[in-house]
Motif scaffolding. Structure first.
Motif, PDB file in Angstrom:
ATOM      1  N   ARG A  17      41.494  36.402  37.541  1.00 15.40           N
ATOM      2  CA  ARG A  17      41.438  37.808  37.977  1.00 15.40           C
ATOM      3  C   ARG A  17      40.163  38.055  38.785  1.00 15.40           C
ATOM      4  N   LEU A  18      39.049  37.522  38.312  1.00 16.21           N
ATOM      5  CA  LEU A  18      37.794  37.669  39.051  1.00 16.21           C
ATOM      6  C   LEU A  18      37.910  36.993  40.421  1.00 16.21           C
ATOM      7  N   ILE A  19      38.464  35.781  40.457  1.00 14.24           N
ATOM      8  CA  ILE A  19      38.574  35.055  41.721  1.00 14.24           C
ATOM      9  C   ILE A  19      39.444  35.836  42.703  1.00 14.24           C
ATOM     10  N   SER A  20      40.538  36.395  42.212  1.00 12.12           N
ATOM     11  CA  SER A  20      41.406  37.191  43.079  1.00 12.12           C
ATOM     12  C   SER A  20      40.654  38.381  43.665  1.00 12.12           C
ATOM     13  N   MET A  21      39.847  39.037  42.851  1.00  7.21           N
ATOM     14  CA  MET A  21      39.060  40.180  43.334  1.00  7.21           C
ATOM     15  C   MET A  21      38.030  39.747  44.376  1.00  7.21           C
ATOM     16  N   LEU A  22      37.338  38.631  44.108  1.00  4.88           N
ATOM     17  CA  LEU A  22      36.325  38.156  45.050  1.00  4.88           C
ATOM     18  C   LEU A  22      36.957  37.798  46.397  1.00  4.88           C
ATOM     19  N   MET A  23      38.098  37.114  46.362  1.00  3.08           N
ATOM     20  CA  MET A  23      38.738  36.693  47.612  1.00  3.08           C
ATOM     21  C   MET A  23      39.330  37.880  48.359  1.00  3.08           C
ATOM     22  N   THR A  24      39.766  38.889  47.630  1.00  3.18           N
ATOM     23  CA  THR A  24      40.212  40.126  48.287  1.00  3.18           C
ATOM     24  C   THR A  24      39.041  40.793  48.991  1.00  3.18           C
ATOM     25  N   ASP A  25      37.897  40.846  48.330  1.00  3.07           N
ATOM     26  CA  ASP A  25      36.701  41.418  48.963  1.00  3.07           C
ATOM     27  C   ASP A  25      36.310  40.635  50.217  1.00  3.07           C
ATOM     28  N   LEU A  26      36.405  39.296  50.146  1.00  5.61           N
ATOM     29  CA  LEU A  26      36.058  38.477  51.303  1.00  5.61           C
ATOM     30  C   LEU A  26      36.998  38.763  52.463  1.00  5.61           C
ATOM     31  N   MET A  59      33.567  27.626  37.168  1.00  2.00           N
ATOM     32  CA  MET A  59      32.283  28.155  36.702  1.00  2.00           C
ATOM     33  C   MET A  59      32.433  29.522  36.037  1.00  2.00           C
ATOM     34  N   SER A  60      33.467  30.283  36.403  1.00  2.00           N
ATOM     35  CA  SER A  60      33.699  31.605  35.794  1.00  2.00           C
ATOM     36  C   SER A  60      34.549  31.503  34.541  1.00  2.00           C
ATOM     37  N   GLU A  61      34.647  30.279  33.992  1.00  2.70           N
ATOM     38  CA  GLU A  61      35.442  30.022  32.795  1.00  2.70           C
ATOM     39  C   GLU A  61      36.912  30.357  33.038  1.00  2.70           C
ATOM     40  N   LYS A  62      37.381  29.976  34.248  1.00  4.96           N
ATOM     41  CA  LYS A  62      38.800  30.054  34.626  1.00  4.96           C
ATOM     42  C   LYS A  62      39.312  31.494  34.657  1.00  4.96           C
ATOM     43  N   ASP A  63      38.498  32.373  35.233  1.00  8.74           N
ATOM     44  CA  ASP A  63      38.840  33.790  35.333  1.00  8.74           C
ATOM     45  C   ASP A  63      39.557  34.046  36.656  1.00  8.74           C
TER      46      ASP A  63
END
Length: 494
Positions: free
Chosen positions: A342-351, A336-340
């Motif tokens: 870097r964003l996913i890595s940041m979100l999972m780090t925050d989690l 859904m984030s258009e295969k980003d």
């Protein structure tokens, strides 16, 4: 060529066989392919075909490095006489809507659809180490995955399996299904904690490089997973969405090209993610509706854009959905984030660091164009079990009842026909169902099964009723920090 890499980086370039064997990426991410959706499935060609032929058409697209003979061998062994309905996942009318039964397999839960075929996939993933290397499946379960995985991998050549379940947080029938499991290569252990504690520790075990190196050197064992974090566990679930559509077209209930809504009880987001994959592959899906129980972390995320696992954990009558960390959400966010990545890595780090993350508003808007959501509390679940029986003469389990409630609470989208996914047999939760139907629930779970069968005229699955006399083989209990040592002991015995 289709290759797989982590949701959190794009450095990997694995075949589907390598991704299935590995299970989870080294950085903790889940394997995805950027080519998903480039090749679609011809839906019209599936109408009138057997489940096995539909599975071949869909899995050929999703797992292209499996040869035709390999794939047909896997499918034939997975979807045979061990199923009580030759349609595998039959669709039945339910008033103005439909229900797809996913519980006609050997352990009476939807996990069978994937976990009957995953061991067959594994057998075709011989690595550079050859036949000397063994695979140890390590899995945490909230109830149903454990038994389905055990049934699939028990005594499978070249494999072992270790299953962890949260102590006192699965139904008595679910626990007996696991602790009575036969097989020389299986291990079952309760964990002092909830499912999220066990699942998080399993991921840490996969990420412990020193531990994995020792297993490889001393025992010639590599670890892999049977949870839906494994792409080989996820993709077989895509098939039954296509099967449902083909069945409805064949019966004249929908026209070819007509859009459907699927209502899916889900905790770990794997079952409904498979529906999203089906949509990307060309299935006419208007909406996918997430149905949660009182642990409604997905509802809050899909309505606010904030995922927060730091909240009360409730032990409910739908234990397989008692989850606060929905692992497969990560894959959906990637696409859904258009295969980003870097964003996913940041979100999972925050989690991981803070217990929460927030997605950008535009991403939430995009998600909401595909996914609806709702949830049911305990009283509503019980009321829906009674309502479904009284209105339709159809018995549902408490997980399916969450979906039934949400389906009837939400307005129908432009006369779109809806399919409710029935994820488990009501006989896995006989006491809850008897109580909801006003029946005598004072006896044992097996007596409750007999009461339910007599009152409703439905048949008790023999594999559940026979648990009463099955000898318990496993009564181990460990703390969370003892799980890695338990895995090591199991690996040493392979």
């Amino acid at each position: 060529m289709t290759t797989f890499h982590s949701t959190r980086s794009k450095t990997d370039s694995l075949t589907s066989k390598q991704a299935i064997r590995k299970g989870i990426a080294d950085d903790g991410g889940l394997f995805v392919t950027d080519s998903l959706g480039e090749t679609t499935v011809d839906v019209a060609s599936l109408v009138g075909k057997s489940y096995q032929d539909i599975a071949f058409a869909v899995l050929s697209v999703l797992l292209p490095d499996f040869g035709e003979d390999e794939l047909r061998e896997c499918i034939g062994a997975a979807y045979g006489e061990q199923w009580s309905d030759d349609r595998i996942t039959p669709v039945r009318p339910l008033g103005d809507d439909f229900v797809m039964e996913l519980f006609n397999g050997p352990t009476c839960a939807f996990k069978d659809v994937a976990l009957q075929i995953l061991p067959r996939f594994m057998s075709h993933t011989v690595s550079e180490h050859g036949d000397d290397e063994k695979i140890m499946i390590v899995t945490a379960t909230s109830g149903d995955t454990g038994k389905a995985a055990l049934a699939g991998f028990a005594d499978a050549p070249g494999t072992g399996i270790t299953v962890f379940y949260p102590e006192g947080r699965v139904s008595p029938v679910q626990q007996l299904q696991m602790t009575t499991q036969a097989g020389d290569n299986v291990g079952v252990c309760a964990v002092r904690g909830n499912f999220d504690d066990a699942q998080t520790q399993v991921k840490k075990i996969f990420g412990d490089a020193a531990f994995n190196a020792r297993l490889a050197q001393e025992d010639h064992v590599v670890l892999s997973s049977a949870n839906s974090i494994n792409v080989g566990r996820l993709v077989p679930q895509v098939v039954y969405y296509f099967s449902a559509y083909a069945q409805l077209v064949e019966a004249g209930d929908i026209e070819l090209g007509e859009q459907l809504e699927f209502v899916v009880p889900t905790g770990n987001f794997g079952d409904i993610l498979a529906g999203y994959y089906a949509k990307l592959l060309g299935l006419p899906v208007r909406k996918l509706t997430v149905a949660s129980d009182k642990n409604n972390v997905l509802f809050d995320f899909l309505t606010t854009g904030t995922y927060n696992r730091q909240r009360p954990f409730f032990q409910t009558i739908s234990p397989s959905m008692d989850i606060l960390i929905s692992s497969n959400l990560e894959r959906m966010l990637y696409y859904m984030s258009e295969k980003d990545s870097r964003l996913i890595s940041m979100l999972m780090t925050d989690l991981n660091d803070w217990g929460a993350y927030e997605v950008p508003p535009e991403l939430l808007r995009r998600i909401r164009t595909v996914f609806n959501t709702g949830w049911a509390d305990e009283d509503q679940v019980r009321a829906m079990i009674a309502d479904c029986w009284n209105e339709h003469g159809y018995v549902i389990d408490p997980h399916t009842a969450c979906g039934y409630f949400v389906m009837h609470e939400m307005p129908r989208e432009e006369n779109t026909k809806r399919v409710l996914l029935a994820t488990a047999s009501p006989y896995k939760f006989p006491r809850v169902v008897d109580e909801a139907l006003g029946l005598d629930a004072s006896g044992s779970d097996f007596e409750c099964m007999d009461v339910l069968s007599k009152a409703t005229g439905t048949a008790i699955p023999a594999m559940l009723r026979n648990l009463e006399d099955a000898p318990v083989r496993f009564d181990d209990v460990v703390d969370v920090d003892g799980m890695e040592s338990y895995v090591g002991d199991c690996a040493a015995r392979l």
